[in-house]
Design a protein around this motif. Structure first.
Motif, PDB file in Angstrom:
ATOM      1  N   ARG A 181       0.837  -1.209   0.000  1.00  0.00           N
ATOM      2  CA  ARG A 181       0.000   0.000   0.000  1.00  0.00           C
ATOM      3  C   ARG A 181       0.871   1.259   0.000  1.00  0.00           C
ATOM      4  O   ARG A 181       0.575   2.228  -0.704  1.00  0.00           O
ATOM      5  CB  ARG A 181      -0.919  -0.016   1.217  1.00  0.00           C
ATOM      6  N   GLN A 195       2.131   1.834  -3.443  1.00  0.00           N
ATOM      7  CA  GLN A 195       1.080   2.386  -4.301  1.00  0.00           C
ATOM      8  C   GLN A 195       0.954   3.898  -4.101  1.00  0.00           C
ATOM      9  O   GLN A 195       0.763   4.644  -5.066  1.00  0.00           O
ATOM     10  CB  GLN A 195      -0.265   1.707  -4.004  1.00  0.00           C
ATOM     11  N   ALA A 243      -0.271   3.993   5.285  1.00  0.00           N
ATOM     12  CA  ALA A 243      -0.623   2.643   4.843  1.00  0.00           C
ATOM     13  C   ALA A 243      -0.877   1.741   6.057  1.00  0.00           C
ATOM     14  O   ALA A 243      -1.818   0.942   6.057  1.00  0.00           O
ATOM     15  CB  ALA A 243       0.490   2.070   3.980  1.00  0.00           C
TER      16      ALA A 243
END
Length: 70
Positions: free
Chosen positions: A41, A44, A63
């Motif tokens: 995450r 990303q 995250a």
């Protein structure tokens, strides 16, 4: 002279007291899975920002909050 006899209580040291902890084999996979999800995450977020450096800690913490609240 009267001397009272006081029985000594047995002393417990840290070794005498059992500590209950979950077996490592049950907790480690869950921790590793969480770490992997957080890492993915955060990456990303890094990509969404245009792969600009300098925000790794903020990405990780954000995250972590997102993954661990689920």
């Amino acid at each position: 002279m009267i001397v009272s006899r006081v029985e000594k209580q047995p002393r417990l040291n840290k070794v005498d007291v059992p500590v209950s902890a979950p077996p490592a084999e049950t907790t480690m996979p869950a921790i590793a899975a969480s770490q992997d999800a957080i890492r993915e995450r955060a990456y990303q977020m890094y990509q969404k920002r245009g792969s600009k450096d300098g925000h790794d800690m903020q990405d990780w913490l954000r995250a972590e909050r997102q993954i661990l609240k689920h």
